[in-house]
Design a protein around this motif. Structure first.
Motif, short mmCIF file in Angstrom:
data_model
loop_
_atom_site.label_atom_id
_atom_site.label_comp_id
_atom_site.label_asym_id
_atom_site.label_seq_id
_atom_site.Cartn_x
_atom_site.Cartn_y
_atom_site.Cartn_z
N LYS A 160 0.84 -1.19 0.00
CA LYS A 160 0.00 0.00 0.00
C LYS A 160 0.88 1.25 0.00
N LEU A 161 0.31 2.34 -0.49
CA LEU A 161 0.96 3.65 -0.39
C LEU A 161 -0.03 4.73 0.04
N CYS A 162 -1.24 4.71 -0.48
CA CYS A 162 -2.19 5.77 -0.15
C CYS A 162 -2.97 5.47 1.13
N SER B 112 -6.39 5.08 -4.27
CA SER B 112 -5.81 5.72 -5.44
C SER B 112 -4.49 5.11 -5.89
N CYS B 113 -3.75 4.45 -4.98
CA CYS B 113 -2.39 4.04 -5.36
C CYS B 113 -2.37 2.77 -6.19
N TYR C 218 5.46 5.08 -10.62
CA TYR C 218 5.86 5.97 -9.53
C TYR C 218 7.35 6.32 -9.62
N CYS D 26 -0.34 10.83 -3.33
CA CYS D 26 -1.15 9.80 -2.67
C CYS D 26 -2.32 10.40 -1.91
N ASN D 27 -2.30 11.72 -1.74
CA ASN D 27 -3.38 12.45 -1.06
C ASN D 27 -3.38 12.27 0.46
N ARG D 28 -2.43 11.53 1.00
CA ARG D 28 -2.47 11.30 2.45
C ARG D 28 -2.34 12.61 3.23
N CYS E 14 2.84 11.54 5.42
CA CYS E 14 3.58 11.42 4.16
C CYS E 14 4.40 10.15 4.11
#
Length: 970
Positions: A52-54, A64-65, A110, A175-177, A225
Motif C-alpha cells: 500500500k501507499l495511499c 488511489s495508489c 511511480y 497519494c493524497n495522504r 507522508c
C-alpha cells in the motif's frame, strides 16, 4: 517504555465498530472481523501485509495508489483491498503472479517520476515508497527514470518556508495522504491537489508557500507522508533516529502522548503516539515541533545566589545554594515567626514534584502557606463542581465528544489553546453535531471551514452569570427540564429553590438582554437547542440529545467565576446531561498539569485529594506518614502572601516552576511585594521575570529530563519519561528533596515511583494508581481504586453523583465592580494564541515566534476610527492599575466596546493593566474584565521603560555571573 524504534503496526484503514462479525478466508486462512472492516485491515489482522501507499489506518480509505489490489474468488477484476469491505464467505488472494505484475507496473510509474537519491535522501531507512519497491520486486524501470523519463517533476523547487519541515514536490507521489490528514485529522483544509493528471501536486492553498497559507503546522501532513516530500528539518539535519521513548507533552491540559525519537540523548523529533488516549496520534505545532527550548542557550544550569536583587549573581555549587536557601528560611522564621515563609507549586511540573513541594512546606516549613498557579486560572472549577457534583474535576474523556449531539463552548477557544481536542470536536461538528458558542469574541469556531455555530452568544465581558441564568430560565419556563433525571439523581429541595429562582421574570432573556448584550431570541434558541437538539424546542419530549459543555478561563477568571461554574452544573443536571458519553461538564485546563497540581494538595486549605486541612482524621493519616504534627489552620493564598509581604509579615518564598510576576494580575503590585521579601528562591529552567526578584536561583529541569506523571483535563494520569539527563544535574523532585534535607526534614526517595506509591497510599482517589499499571495500560484515570475498573473512571457520576444527590445552587447575577466609565470606556479581555504558550518562556525560545512575535491589541473598527487608530499603530492602554503600549490589530473579531490581547510576552505588560479584582469564593483573578482607555501613542509606556531598564540590569548581572571562574573570587 523504551523501544528500538519499533514501528507501530499500520492496519491500512480505521477500525470499524460493529456487533455483527463476518468470517472470510484470506490466503487460505480463516479471519473473523467486525462487519464493515476492509479487506486490507482483515488481512493485517491475520498477519498478512498487503502492499500500500495511499492507505493508513489514521485516515479513511482512498483507493488511489492501486498497489493493494487483491483477487476475490467469483468476482471479476482486481478490487482495492482498502476500499472493499469484508463479507462473509469471501475467499481472497493477496498474492498471485498477476497481482505481482500489476503492482510492479504501478511501482514502475511511480519511480519513473521520482528522484533516485535514496542513499542521500533524508527518509532513507524510513520510506514507504522505498519499502514498496522492495516488496513488489521492482528491479528496473522500462520508462526511464527521473529526468531521463521525459516530462518529470524531479527539478521542482523545495518550499523551505516553514521553520519545522520542508516540502519537496519532486518526491510527491500524489497519494493524497497529507491532504486527507489536513481535512480528516486536523480539520484545517489548508492543503489541496492543484493541477490535473500528470501536473497534479500537493499545494498549500493557491500555490502559496506553507508559511503564507492556512496551515497551522500541526504536523499531521508530515506524519502521513510516505516519502520525504514532507520531512522534519530536524531529521534532515540529524538523520534518522535509532530509539524512542514514550512520554507526555508538557504544554496544554490535553496531555498528548508522544514518542520522543532519539539518537543517544539527542531528540531527533517528537512524533504523536498512536496509542495516546488523549490524542490518538494527533498533535499541534507546540507539542510536535516546539521542544527546542529544552536545550536553548538561555537555560540556567548552575545554581546562583546574591545578597540583594541589585547585586550580581554568583554561581555556586548545589550544596552551597541549598544550604544558603535553607539557612535563610530558618533565619527568617526565627526572626519573624513560622508563618513568615511559604511556597508556590507549579502546574508545569509533575505530580510527584508538586506533591513534594507541598509536603516540604507543610512538614518542613511547618505551615500551610502553599498555593499554585492553578488557583489563578481554574480554582472556581474546583469549588463550583465540588459544591454541585461533589468532585473538583471534569466529567468526561475527550473522546466522549464523538457522541455529542449538541456542544456548547463557553469562554474557551479550543482551536488556539487546546488544538488537538479542537480537531476532534470539529470532526464531530462536521458529522452533524450542533454548536453553541458563548464568547465576547468571534473565535474560530463561530465560523471556519465546514463549521458554523448555530448560535453565537456574543455577551459583554463580565456577564456570564446573566447568560447562564437566562438559559436556565428558558429551560424551566418552557418545560424542558428532564424531570425524571432530576427526580432520580438530584436533591429536590435545592432543585425547587433553584427552579423558583430562575423562573422569575427578572431572570428572563428579555430582562437580562440589556446587561448581557445578547438578543433574547438568540438566548432562547440556544437554550432550546441545548435541551432538545432543536432551536425551536420541537424535539423536547421525543428525544433528548446528548449535550456537552466545554469551558475555559473565560468562565473562571471572573469575579463570579465560581457562580458561573455552578450555573453550568445546574444547567447540565436540569437537562440530564451528566453521567454518560457525549454529555458532561468539561473544563479545558490551560497548562499540562493544572489538574494534577490541584489533586496533589497545592491549596492552603486542602491536603492531596481535596481533603480539608482541618479534618483531624485526614490530617492524622498524613502526620503518621510524614512523622510531623501538621498545622490545622489554612495558610495564605498567593494574593494574601503579596499583601502580607507589603505589610511586613511575609518575608520569604520558595517558587518552583512558576512565573508569578508575569502571570499574576496587577504586575506592579506583585513586583512591589517581591521586592519587600528578604529571600526569594526560584527554581526554574530560565531566568524568568520572577527570578529577577530572586536571591537564590535553583536550576530546574524540562519534561525531557525527568520521570513522573502528568494529569490532564480528563483526569488521565500519564507517564513522563526521561529521555536525556538533567542539564543541571538534578530533576526538580531531587532538588526539592535536597532542600528538605538541608532544612533538617528527612526525605529519601530513590525515584518518582516511590513518591507515587506514597501518594496512592494517602489519597483515596489515587489508591489504585501505580507505575506498573500505567506501563501496562498506557494511562489511568482517577478515581482509580478498589471501587473502579482497573484503568479508573473515564466517565464520572454514571449512576449517582459523587456527593450523592446533585445539588442545585442559586446563581444570582451580580455585575462586576470593574465598570466602564468616561475615563475608561472600553472593556479589555485576554486569551491565548496557538503558537505561544502561557507566559511564553518556552515557546518564545523556539521558531514559533515566526507566527506570533508580539502581543497585540485587537480593537473593533468603530472604536479604532473613533480614536484615529489604524492597523499596526502603536496604542497606549491605560487602566486604573497601570498602563502599557501595544501594536493594534483592527478587526471585527471583537465587538464594539471590547478590546482583546494575549499575555505571552513580558515586555507587553498585559498584566500591568489587569486589576486585582477576583472571584468571591477562590480569589481567582478577574483577568477577563478590565476597564481601559486606548489611544494612539508614539512612545513606550512608563512600564515598558522601567521594564527595559530593569531587564538590562538583570541581564548584566547574569552575564557577570557567567564570567570565567575566578571572576567572583571563587
Amino acid at each position: 517504555m523504551l523501544d528500538h524504534l519499533k514501528q507501530d503496526i499500520d492496519h491500512g484503514t480505521p477500525r470499524r465498530e460493529s456487533t455483527e462479525e463476518v468470517t472470510l478466508e484470506i490466503d487460505g486462512f480463516p479471519v473473523t472481523v467486525p462487519k464493515g472492516t476492509s479487506l486490507m485491515r482483515a488481512a493485517v489482522d491475520a498477519g498478512i501485509k498487503v502492499p500500500k501507499l495511499c492507505a493508513t489506518d489514521s485516515l479513511e480509505p482512498f483507493g488511489s495508489c492501486r498497489l493493494c489490489l487483491v483477487e476475490v474468488e467469483g468476482r471479476k477484476g482486481y478490487p482495492a483491498s482498502c476500499t472493499t469491505p469484508a463479507e462473509a464467505g469471501m475467499k481472497v488472494k493477496t498474492q498471485s503472479p498477476k497481482l505481482q505484475d500489476l503492482r510492479k507496473g504501478v511501482m514502475e510509474l511511480y519511480i519513473s517520476d521520482h528522484p533516485l537519491d535514496c542513499l542521500t535522501c533524508s527518509a532513507n531507512g524510513n520510506c514507504e515508497l522505498q519499502d514498496m519497491a522492495g516488496v513488489t520486486g521492482l528491479r528496473n524501470v522500462r520508462y526511464g527514470v527521473g529526468a531521463a523519463a521525459g516530462a518529470h517533476h524531479c527539478d521542482s523547487k523545495k518550499d523551505e518556508s516553514n521553520p519545522y519541515f520542508t516540502y519537496d514536490p519532486s518526491k510527491c507521489i500524489v497519494c493524497n495522504r497529507c491532504v486527507r490528514a489536513c481535512e480528516e485529522t486536523q480539520g484545517t483544509f489548508a492543503l489541496t491537489i492543484s493541477g490535473r493528471g500528470f501536473e497534479s501536486r500537493v499545494s498549500p492553498g493557491q500555490d502559496q508557500p506553507f508559511m503564507e497559507s492556512e496551515c497551522v503546522s500541526c504536523g499531521a501532513c508530515v506524519e502521513a507522508c510516505p516519502t520525504a516530500t514532507l520531512q522534519e528539518k530536524s531529521v534532515i539535519w540529524l538523520g534518522q533516529p535509532e530509539h524512542s521513548v514514550i512520554t507526555t507533552c508538557a504544554y496544554c491540559g490535553v496531555g498528548c502522548g508522544f514518542k520522543a525519537e532519539m539518537k543517544g540523548t539527542q531528540v531527533v523529533r517528537m512524533v504523536p503516539w498512536k496509542d495516546g488516549k488523549a490524542n490518538e496520534g494527533h498533535s499541534c505545532v507546540k507539542g510536535r515541533f516546539a521542544w527546542g527550548y529544552a536545550t536553548h542557550q538561555d537555560r540556567i544550569t548552575k545554581p546562583m545566589i546574591r545578597a540583594s536583587i541589585q547585586d550580581p549573581w554568583q554561581e555556586v555549587s548545589w550544596e552551597v545554594a541549598l544550604n544558603h536557601a535553607a539557612s535563610e528560611f530558618r533565619r527568617i522564621q526565627a526572626k519573624h515567626g513560622k508563618d513568615s515563609i511559604g511556597g508556590i507549586t507549579s502546574s508545569r511540573c509533575t505530580n510527584e514534584e508538586t506533591y513534594l513541594v507541598q509536603k516540604l512546606i507543610r512538614a518542613a516549613f511547618g505551615n500551610n502557606n502553599v498555593d499554585t498557579c492553578a488557583r489563578v486560572c481554574h480554582s472556581p472549577t474546583g469549588y463550583g463542581l465540588g459544591q454541585t457534583l461533589g468532585t473538583s474535576a471534569g466529567t468526561q474523556t475527550f473522546k466522549s465528544v464523538e457522541k455529542a449531539d449538541v456542544i456548547m463552548v463557553i469562554g474557551a477557544n479550543p482551536s488556539e489553546a487546546h488544538p488537538v481536542f479542537a480537531s476532534r470536536m470539529k470532526r464531530r461538528l462536521r458529522e452533524g453535531a450542533k454548536l453553541i458558542v458563548v464568547d465576547p469574541r468571534r473565535i474560530d469556531l463561530v465560523k471556519s471551514p465546514h463549521i458554523q455555530a448555530a448560535h453565537h452568544l456574543q455577551l459583554k465581558p463580565g456577564t456570564n452569570v446573566a447568560v447562564i441564568t437566562a438559559l436556565a430560565h428558558v429551560i424551566v419556563t418552557e418545560g424542558l427540564v428532564n424531570e425524571a433525571y432530576v427526580a432520580e439523581r438530584c436533591d429536590p429541595k435545592s432543585f425547587n429553590q433553584w427552579r423558583e429562582f430562575v423562573a422569575r421574570p427578572e431572570n428572563s432573556p428579555e430582562a437580562l438582554e440589556a446587561a448581557s448584550g445578547v438578543p433574547a431570541a438568540e438566548l432562547r434558541g440556544a437554550a432550546r437547542l441545548y435541551a432538545t437538539g432543536a432551536s425551536d424546542g420541537t424535539a423536547a419530549v421525543t428525544r433528548r440529545p446528548n449535550a456537552a459543555i466545554y469551558y475555559g478561563l473565560g468562565v473562571t477568571e471572573h469575579s463570579q467565576g465560581s457562580t458561573m461554574v455552578m450555573g453550568i452544573a445546574n444547567l447540565a443536571m436540569a437537562t440530564g446531561n451528566v453521567g454518560r458519553e457525549g454529555v458532561g461538564v468539561n473544563p479545558l485546563r490551560g497548562q499540562n498539569n493544572v489538574q494534577g497540581s490541584c489533586d496533589m494538595g497545592s491549596f492552603p486549605h486542602e491536603l492531596p485529594g481535596y481533603r480539608h486541612i482541618s479534618d483531624s482524621t485526614v490530617r492524622g493519616q498524613f502526620e503518621a506518614a510524614w512523622g510531623v504534627t501538621l498545622n490545622p489552620e489554612p495558610g495564605l493564598r498567593i494574593p494574601n502572601m503579596f499583601d502580607a509581604a507589603l505589610s511586613g509579615s511575609f518575608k520569604a518564598l520558595y517558587c518552583e516552576g512558576e512565573d508569578i510576576v508575569q502571570s499574576d494580575p496587577n504586575t506592579k503590585h506583585v513586583a512591589a511585594a517581591m521586592m519587600a521579601m528578604e529571600c526569594v528562591v526560584v527554581q526554574d529552567i530560565f531566568l524568568n521575570e520572577t527570578a529577577k526578584y530572586a536571591h537564590v536561583f535553583l536550576p530546574g529541569s524540562s519534561f525531557l529530563e525527568k520521570d513522573g506523571t502528568f494529569t490532564n483535563a480528563e483526569r488521565r494520569i500519564s507517564r513522563v519519561r526521561k529521555v536525556m539527563p538533567p542539564l543541571a544535574g538534578y530533576a526538580d523532585w531531587e532538588v526539592t528533596q535536597k532542600l528538605a534535607q538541608a532544612l533538617g526534614y528527612p526525605m529519601d526517595y530513590k525515584n518518582p515511583e516511590e513518591i507515587m506509591a506514597e501518594i496512592a497510599a494517602l489519597t483515596p482517589t489515587f489508591a489504585g494508581v501505580s507505575y506498573e499499571k500505567i506501563e501496562r495500560l498506557g494511562s489511568v484515570q482517577w478515581p482509580c481504586n478498589e471501587h473502579t475498573e482497573e484503568a479508573g473512571t473515564p466517565i464520572m457520576h454514571v449512576d449517582k453523583f459523587v456527593r450523592g444527590k446533585g445539588r442545585f445552587i442559586i446563581t444570582q447575577y451580580v455585575p462586576t465592580d470593574e465598570k466602564v466609565t468616561r475615563k475608561f470606556p472600553l472593556l479589555l479581555t485576554t486569551g491565548r494564541i496557538l503558537s505561544q504558550y502561557n507566559v511564553g518562556a518556552q515557546t518564545r525560545r523556539t521558531p514559533n515566534n515566526q507566527w506570533h512575535s508580539e502581543d497585540r491589541l485587537e480593537i473593533h473598527p468603530h472604536d479604532a476610527e473613533e480614536r484615529g487608530i489604524k492597523d499596526d499603530d502603536w496604542v497606549g492602554i491605560a487602566s486604573r492599575a497601570g498602563d502599557t503600549v501595544l501594536r493594534a490589530t483592527v478587526t471585527e473579531r471583537v465587538q464594539p466596546g471590547v478590546v482583546y490581547t494575549t499575555f505571552h510576552f513580558p515586555e507587553s505588560g498585559a498584566n500591568v493593566i489587569t486589576t486585582d479584582n477576583s472571584d468571591w469564593a477562590t480569589n481567582c483573578p478577574e483577568y477577563k474584565v478590565t476597564a481601559v482607555q486606548v489611544m494612539p501613542v508614539q512612545q513606550p509606556s512608563d512600564w515598558q521603560r522601567e521594564y527595559s531598564r530593569f531587564n538590562q540590569a538583570q541581564q548584566d548581572a547574569l552575564q557577570q555571573a557567567r564570567q570565567p571562574e575566578g571572576a567572583h573570587g571563587k
